[in-house]
Design a protein around this motif. Structure first.
Motif, PDB file in Angstrom:
ATOM      1  N   VAL A 159      42.833  29.764  42.539  1.00 19.47           N
ATOM      2  CA  VAL A 159      43.572  30.527  41.539  1.00 19.47           C
ATOM      3  C   VAL A 159      44.636  31.330  42.264  1.00 19.47           C
ATOM      4  O   VAL A 159      44.391  31.839  43.381  1.00 19.47           O
ATOM      5  CB  VAL A 159      42.643  31.456  40.727  1.00 19.47           C
ATOM      6  CG1 VAL A 159      43.438  32.244  39.691  1.00 19.47           C
ATOM      7  CG2 VAL A 159      41.546  30.647  40.031  1.00 19.47           C
ATOM      8  N   THR A 160      45.811  31.450  41.685  1.00 20.51           N
ATOM      9  CA  THR A 160      46.881  32.216  42.314  1.00 20.51           C
ATOM     10  C   THR A 160      46.485  33.686  42.453  1.00 20.51           C
ATOM     11  O   THR A 160      45.739  34.235  41.647  1.00 20.51           O
ATOM     12  CB  THR A 160      48.185  32.102  41.514  1.00 20.51           C
ATOM     13  OG1 THR A 160      47.926  32.340  40.130  1.00 20.51           O
ATOM     14  CG2 THR A 160      48.797  30.725  41.685  1.00 20.51           C
ATOM     15  N   GLU A 177      44.111  31.242  46.158  1.00 18.65           N
ATOM     16  CA  GLU A 177      42.849  31.657  46.772  1.00 18.65           C
ATOM     17  C   GLU A 177      41.740  30.711  46.318  1.00 18.65           C
ATOM     18  O   GLU A 177      41.592  30.445  45.115  1.00 18.65           O
ATOM     19  CB  GLU A 177      42.505  33.084  46.348  1.00 18.65           C
ATOM     20  CG  GLU A 177      41.165  33.577  46.871  1.00 18.65           C
ATOM     21  CD  GLU A 177      40.764  34.929  46.311  1.00 18.65           C
ATOM     22  OE1 GLU A 177      39.722  35.454  46.741  1.00 18.65           O
ATOM     23  OE2 GLU A 177      41.484  35.461  45.428  1.00 18.65           O
ATOM     24  N   LEU A 178      40.959  30.205  47.276  1.00 14.31           N
ATOM     25  CA  LEU A 178      39.841  29.332  46.944  1.00 14.31           C
ATOM     26  C   LEU A 178      38.739  30.157  46.285  1.00 14.31           C
ATOM     27  O   LEU A 178      38.246  31.125  46.863  1.00 14.31           O
ATOM     28  CB  LEU A 178      39.306  28.668  48.213  1.00 14.31           C
ATOM     29  CG  LEU A 178      38.121  27.710  48.035  1.00 14.31           C
ATOM     30  CD1 LEU A 178      38.526  26.501  47.204  1.00 14.31           C
ATOM     31  CD2 LEU A 178      37.580  27.276  49.400  1.00 14.31           C
ATOM     32  N   GLY A 214      47.354  38.645  33.286  1.00 18.87           N
ATOM     33  CA  GLY A 214      48.591  37.925  33.012  1.00 18.87           C
ATOM     34  C   GLY A 214      48.536  36.464  33.387  1.00 18.87           C
ATOM     35  O   GLY A 214      47.468  35.857  33.527  1.00 18.87           O
ATOM     36  N   ARG A 215      49.711  35.868  33.591  1.00 17.69           N
ATOM     37  CA  ARG A 215      49.839  34.438  33.874  1.00 17.69           C
ATOM     38  C   ARG A 215      49.401  34.095  35.296  1.00 17.69           C
ATOM     39  O   ARG A 215      49.736  34.811  36.235  1.00 17.69           O
ATOM     40  CB  ARG A 215      51.296  33.979  33.702  1.00 17.69           C
ATOM     41  CG  ARG A 215      51.755  33.835  32.265  1.00 17.69           C
ATOM     42  CD  ARG A 215      53.220  33.401  32.245  1.00 17.69           C
ATOM     43  NE  ARG A 215      53.644  33.038  30.901  1.00 17.69           N
ATOM     44  CZ  ARG A 215      53.592  31.819  30.394  1.00 17.69           C
ATOM     45  NH1 ARG A 215      53.126  30.819  31.139  1.00 17.69           N
ATOM     46  NH2 ARG A 215      53.990  31.576  29.168  1.00 17.69           N
ATOM     47  N   HIS A 216      48.700  32.973  35.423  1.00 13.46           N
ATOM     48  CA  HIS A 216      48.296  32.470  36.731  1.00 13.46           C
ATOM     49  C   HIS A 216      48.247  30.946  36.685  1.00 13.46           C
ATOM     50  O   HIS A 216      48.308  30.339  35.603  1.00 13.46           O
ATOM     51  CB  HIS A 216      46.934  33.024  37.142  1.00 13.46           C
ATOM     52  CG  HIS A 216      46.993  34.424  37.658  1.00 13.46           C
ATOM     53  ND1 HIS A 216      47.160  34.726  38.986  1.00 13.46           N
ATOM     54  CD2 HIS A 216      46.930  35.616  36.999  1.00 13.46           C
ATOM     55  CE1 HIS A 216      47.184  36.041  39.134  1.00 13.46           C
ATOM     56  NE2 HIS A 216      47.048  36.602  37.947  1.00 13.46           N
ATOM     57  N   VAL A 217      48.105  30.348  37.852  1.00  6.19           N
ATOM     58  CA  VAL A 217      47.926  28.896  37.974  1.00  6.19           C
ATOM     59  C   VAL A 217      46.567  28.625  38.590  1.00  6.19           C
ATOM     60  O   VAL A 217      46.195  29.235  39.601  1.00  6.19           O
ATOM     61  CB  VAL A 217      49.029  28.253  38.834  1.00  6.19           C
ATOM     62  CG1 VAL A 217      48.769  26.756  39.026  1.00  6.19           C
ATOM     63  CG2 VAL A 217      50.403  28.468  38.205  1.00  6.19           C
ATOM     64  N   VAL A 218      45.815  27.727  37.961  1.00  4.69           N
ATOM     65  CA  VAL A 218      44.570  27.215  38.534  1.00  4.69           C
ATOM     66  C   VAL A 218      44.906  25.888  39.214  1.00  4.69           C
ATOM     67  O   VAL A 218      45.480  24.995  38.588  1.00  4.69           O
ATOM     68  CB  VAL A 218      43.498  27.000  37.440  1.00  4.69           C
ATOM     69  CG1 VAL A 218      42.243  26.382  38.045  1.00  4.69           C
ATOM     70  CG2 VAL A 218      43.175  28.317  36.743  1.00  4.69           C
TER      71      VAL A 218
END
Length: 240
Positions: A159-160, A177-178, A214-218
């Protein structure tokens, strides 16, 4: 030849409009054939939260010429315009022969396209912007679909970090981050899907990513167990 004689095989001009129709029809047949081949050789994707290209296909695959996409789903719109095969081939975003060296195979700013695997087919998936998101809490499940029953040596879920802005930034390895690495999944392990398009098994991997809003990328890495074949997917989420 006498004045009354006629040519044996007169040349007839095909109307321009008919030529255009035939050209469009031929293009549609090529796209359909590509989709059918890739379904027959299907692989998989994250389906919840949906990967960028699977989400675009799920929302617009049966309506991809609708101009509403440009305003309602602009990141999908730019991806369809760049290369519609990125969505038709939502289950084929992988690289062969990585041998576990992911950072060498997939350069920074190309994580969502798996290092531009397949040339520029998936390149639009790397573009930052307002990709549609799935709402999640700090603990959530990542549902991965194994369409071809490959099984897995492992899944890695990243995840960012807080502060990364997917609206303006391309993803790099330092941005993620793992949060979970699984063990092995046997070929065919999982729950069968009723959706005939998926036609495989799914597994939900529970993860925890506290401290994010808020917004994140998986970012999901799937190392399939049938060969040295590795899949890479970006899914967009909003943390409540």
């Amino acid at each position: 030849m006498s004045a009354s004689a006629q040519p044996l095989n007169p040349v007839r001009r095909v109307p321009t409009t008919l030529l255009r129709i035939l050209t469009i029809a031929a293009a549609a047949i090529v796209l359909l054939a590509t989709a059918l081949v890739d379904t027959a050789e299907a692989h998989g994707s994250t389906i919840n939260p949906a990967s960028r290209n699977y989400g675009c296909w799920k929302r617009w695959g049966s309506d991809f010429q609708n101009p509403r996409m440009a305003t309602e789903d602009p990141m999908c719109w730019q991806a369809w315009q760049a290369d519609p095969n990125a969505m038709w081939n939502w289950n084929g975003l992988y690289r062969d022969g990585v041998a576990g060296n992911h950072q060498a195979a997939v350069p920074n700013q190309q994580l969502c396209s798996a290092g531009r695997t397949g040339g520029v087919r998936y390149a639009a998936l790397d573009n930052p912007g307002a990709w549609q998101t799935t709402r999640v809490s700090s603990s959530f499940g990542v549902k991965v679909h194994d369409q071809a029953l490959h099984g897995a040596d492992y899944f890695r879920i990243y995840v960012t970090r807080q502060g990364f802005n997917p609206l303006t930034q391309r993803l790099t390895w330092n941005d993620i981050e793992l949060v979970r690495e699984t063990g092995r999944y046997a070929p065919g392990a999982g729950t069968r899907e009723n959706d005939p398009v998926l036609n495989g098994v799914s597994n939900t991997i529970n993860v925890s990513a506290p401290g994010r809003t808020g917004r994140h990328v998986v970012y999901t890495i799937w190392k399939a167990s049938h060969s040295d074949q590795t899949y890479y997917w970006c899914s967009d989420v909003t943390f409540s």
